[in-house]
Write an enzyme that holds these catalytic residues in place. Structure first.
Site, PDB file in Angstrom:
ATOM      1  N   ASP A 178       2.770  -3.648  44.656  1.00 51.24           N
ATOM      2  CA  ASP A 178       2.925  -3.581  46.119  1.00 51.24           C
ATOM      3  C   ASP A 178       4.167  -2.778  46.483  1.00 51.24           C
ATOM      4  OD1 ASP A 178       4.391  -5.645  44.943  1.00 51.24           O
ATOM      5  OD2 ASP A 178       4.122  -7.060  46.608  1.00 51.24           O
ATOM      6  N   ASP A 214      -6.249   3.512  40.300  1.00 53.54           N
ATOM      7  CA  ASP A 214      -7.256   4.030  41.228  1.00 53.54           C
ATOM      8  C   ASP A 214      -6.648   4.129  42.625  1.00 53.54           C
ATOM      9  OD1 ASP A 214      -9.847   4.763  42.180  1.00 53.54           O
ATOM     10  OD2 ASP A 214     -10.097   2.712  42.929  1.00 53.54           O
ATOM     11  N   ASP A 258      -4.904   7.761  44.640  1.00 52.95           N
ATOM     12  CA  ASP A 258      -5.343   8.258  45.949  1.00 52.95           C
ATOM     13  C   ASP A 258      -4.147   8.366  46.898  1.00 52.95           C
ATOM     14  OD1 ASP A 258      -8.025   8.317  45.155  1.00 52.95           O
ATOM     15  OD2 ASP A 258      -8.727   7.447  47.045  1.00 52.95           O
ATOM     16  N   TYR A 318     -12.282  -3.442  36.056  1.00 54.25           N
ATOM     17  CA  TYR A 318     -13.527  -2.681  36.164  1.00 54.25           C
ATOM     18  C   TYR A 318     -14.555  -3.116  35.116  1.00 54.25           C
ATOM     19  CZ  TYR A 318     -12.041   1.013  39.449  1.00 54.25           C
ATOM     20  OH  TYR A 318     -11.661   1.738  40.543  1.00 54.25           O
ATOM     21  N   LYS A 366       1.684  -6.452  38.284  1.00 51.71           N
ATOM     22  CA  LYS A 366       1.853  -7.543  39.246  1.00 51.71           C
ATOM     23  C   LYS A 366       2.240  -8.783  38.438  1.00 51.71           C
ATOM     24  CE  LYS A 366       1.588  -9.247  43.445  1.00 51.71           C
ATOM     25  NZ  LYS A 366       2.481  -8.845  44.563  1.00 51.71           N
TER      26      LYS A 366
HETATM   27  C1  IPM Z   1     -12.116   7.494  40.789  1.00 48.95           C
HETATM   28  C2  IPM Z   1     -13.239   6.909  41.603  1.00 48.95           C
HETATM   29  C3  IPM Z   1     -14.069   6.026  40.675  1.00 48.95           C
HETATM   30  C4  IPM Z   1     -13.179   4.893  40.213  1.00 48.95           C
HETATM   31  C5  IPM Z   1     -15.366   5.487  41.292  1.00 48.95           C
HETATM   32  C6  IPM Z   1     -16.240   6.591  41.863  1.00 48.95           C
HETATM   33  C7  IPM Z   1     -16.152   4.669  40.296  1.00 48.95           C
HETATM   34  O1  IPM Z   1     -12.743   6.231  42.692  1.00 48.95           O
HETATM   35  O2  IPM Z   1     -12.391   8.216  39.819  1.00 48.95           O
HETATM   36  O3  IPM Z   1     -10.961   7.240  41.129  1.00 48.95           O
HETATM   37  O4  IPM Z   1     -13.011   3.889  40.916  1.00 48.95           O
HETATM   38  O5  IPM Z   1     -12.633   5.014  39.116  1.00 48.95           O
HETATM   39 MG    MG Z   2     -10.649   6.434  42.989  1.00 51.42          MG
END
Ligand code: IPM
Ligand code: MG
Length: 355
Positions: free
Chosen positions: A220, A244, A248, A142, A188
């Site tokens: 993975d 990230d 999710d 990032y 990885k």
């Molecule tokens: C998160 C979001 C952020 C990230 C974005 C909105 C920049 O997806 O907080 O997970 O990628 O960190």
């Molecule tokens: Mg995110």
């Protein structure tokens, strides 16, 4: 009486609605406690860009640094997607994390028994899941340089220094000590040099925590194992982009992304935010689930303010609302006795704060 200064960043989309409900719950808590809260609203995201031309005005950074903790809603929306990258809401958020030095992002994924049917996975797979993703937040791909883009080429750099890996590893081991004492470090290393450094440094640091069991897993495989057998995980330690993605994925074990809180901590001020985004498609309709934000306020009490007991009271009030069958739209199909609005859910939880 102790008074905690909370910076409120409502942001875009559903951000304002869900922050209002968390404030309602915090105020209910204050009325029964020997502390209360003062709030300062600060601008970030698309709304900040519209008003000031900058998604992260300087006052937001200085105001946050003067507070005891930051409670954050969500930022972003299609309206701002075509701005130059540095003007976009997401760039404001990344700069904010960097300025506050919040290198450790804690994302719990806990399955509520009350919502065992809400996940797309079978109840027997997810029952009892209690995972803490510890994601490095201000390094990796990032932020690494060089990065750039020409018409025909785009590039980013996944870079970690030893020091960055050490401090996030310490966080993960310390958190594991208070849980089931297992850390699975995700990388990885079969392909990436940066991951080999990550693996070596995490292994070194682990010798300071002999009571915690360390394992390593390729990212993975980890993505697959999370679906196959999520109960095998206690703390998952990851770099920025792997965390990230995996956080999710982990959120979907729990049924709705509208449930999951997060804490971002470091050497200065902590930032507490729901892991879902600004959901512009449902903004202003009063149907967003405020639970993730209310649970983030609970993490704020626990991690930044040292009010563990108060945090437990909020957590219990959330669980009670769910076990009594109250559901927002997103969970209306799952054992709902009553479907309620964003603000009704906030009021129900606030009411349960009274013992
Ligand atoms: C998160 C979001 C952020 C990230 C974005 C909105 C920049 O997806 O907080 O997970 O990628 O960190
Ligand atoms: Mg995110």
């Amino acid at each position: 009486m102790k008074r905690y200064k909370i910076a409120l960043i409502k942001g875009d989309g559903i951000g304002p609605e869900i922050i209002d409900e968390a404030v309602k719950v915090l105020d209910a808590l204050a009325s029964y406690s020997d502390f209360d809260f003062s709030y300062e609203e600060l601008l970030m995201g698309g709304v900040a860009y519209d008003m000031t031309g900058d998604p992260l005005p300087q006052e937001t950074i200085s105001g946050s640094l003067k507070s005891d903790a930051v409670l954050f809603g969500a930022i972003g929306g299609q309206k701002w997607d075509n701005l130059p990258r540095e003007k976009r809401p997401e760039s404001g958020l990344l700069r904010f994390r960097k300025e506050l030095g919040v290198y450790a992002n804690l994302r719990p994924a806990v399955v509520y028994n009350e919502l065992i049917n809400a996940s797309s996975l079978k109840p027997e797979i997810i029952k009892g899941v209690d995972i803490m993703v510890v994601r490095e937040l201000i390094g990796g791909i990032y932020f690494g340089e060089p990065k750039g883009r020409t018409k025909d080429k785009g590039w980013n750099t996944m870079l970690y220094t030893r020091k960055e890996v050490e401090r996030i590893a310490h966080q993960a081991f310390k958190i594991a000590q208070k849980r089931d004492k297992r850390v699975c470090s995700i990388d990885k290393a079969n392909v990436l040099d940066v991951s080999q450094l990550w693996r070596d440094v995490v292994t070194e640091i682990s010798s300071e925590y002999p009571d915690v069991e360390l394992s390593h897993m390729y990212v993975d495989n980890a993505a697959m194992q999370l679906i196959l057998n999520p109960r095998q995980f206690d703390v998952m330690l990851t770099g920025n982009i792997f965390g990230d993605i995996l956080s999710d994925e982990a959120s979907m074990l729990c049924g709705s992304i509208g449930l999951l809180p997060s804490a971002s901590v470091g050497e200065k001020i902590g930032v507490y935010e729901p892991i879902h985004g600004s959901a512009p498609d449902i903004a202003g309709q009063g149907i967003a689930n405020p639970i993730a934000t209310i649970a983030s306020a609970s993490m704020m009490l626990r991690h930044s303010l040292g009010e563990e007991e108060a945090a437990n009271i909020i957590d219990a009030a959330i669980t009670r609302a769910l076990s009594e069958g109250y559901r927002t739209q997103d969970l209306a199909q799952f054992d709902a006795k009553e479907v309620c609005s964003t603000s009704e859910m906030g009021s129900i939880i606030a009411n349960y704060i009274k013992r």
